[in-house]
Design an enzyme around this catalytic site. Sequence first.
Site: not given
Length: 208
Positions: A117, A153, A174, A119
């Site tokens: 992920d 993602h 992440e 961000d």
Amino acid sequence: MPETLRGCEYCGGDLPVMHRSDRRFCSNSHRVLAARARKREREAALAAGQQARIPAELTSRPRWVRHVNKVPLRTDGRFASVTDPSSWSDFAAASASNTGDGAGFVLTAGDGFVVIDLDHAVEAGRVLPWAQRIVDRLPSTYMERGRSGTGLHLWFRGAVPHGRRIRRDELAVEVYSDRRYIIVGDRVPGTPLSLAELPDAAGLVASL
């Protein structure tokens, strides 16, 4: 010319002898049943459209939940748990549900999926340089825009021993592969509708 005889649009049976010219059903109950049938057809069409934009590797597994304010929910609105498979649903049920704000997929170690992920990786519709460098290092795979519109993602087949968050300067990454649910967004046009292999996910993440 005499009026053409019409039957009930739900069952095909006769309409009442005395009825308005615009009457379509033989009874109120059949009007309600017809409305429910139309709703099911619309929901099925919507689910089919969504399924065409999500890899079958994901839609074929009963790992789906709903969500609100990033909290996972069952399709009936009760709280879901990323460790309780009985609180998950199949894709059709989750996509047809009106509970919450959308659908999410629960990552489990047994499936062997890993999500990276990125961000705050998109600004004004463009992938920021730090995020593009990471994307370019990875195999081409299914990638979606997060619900916020600013995250990405990237889905792979692989695993990491535990989730990890990296915050360094503009870098915001992440990585998860177990006991986490991912809110499913919109597929980035041109990306594959399949998951690429990422055999050394942990090593790659450590090198970021």
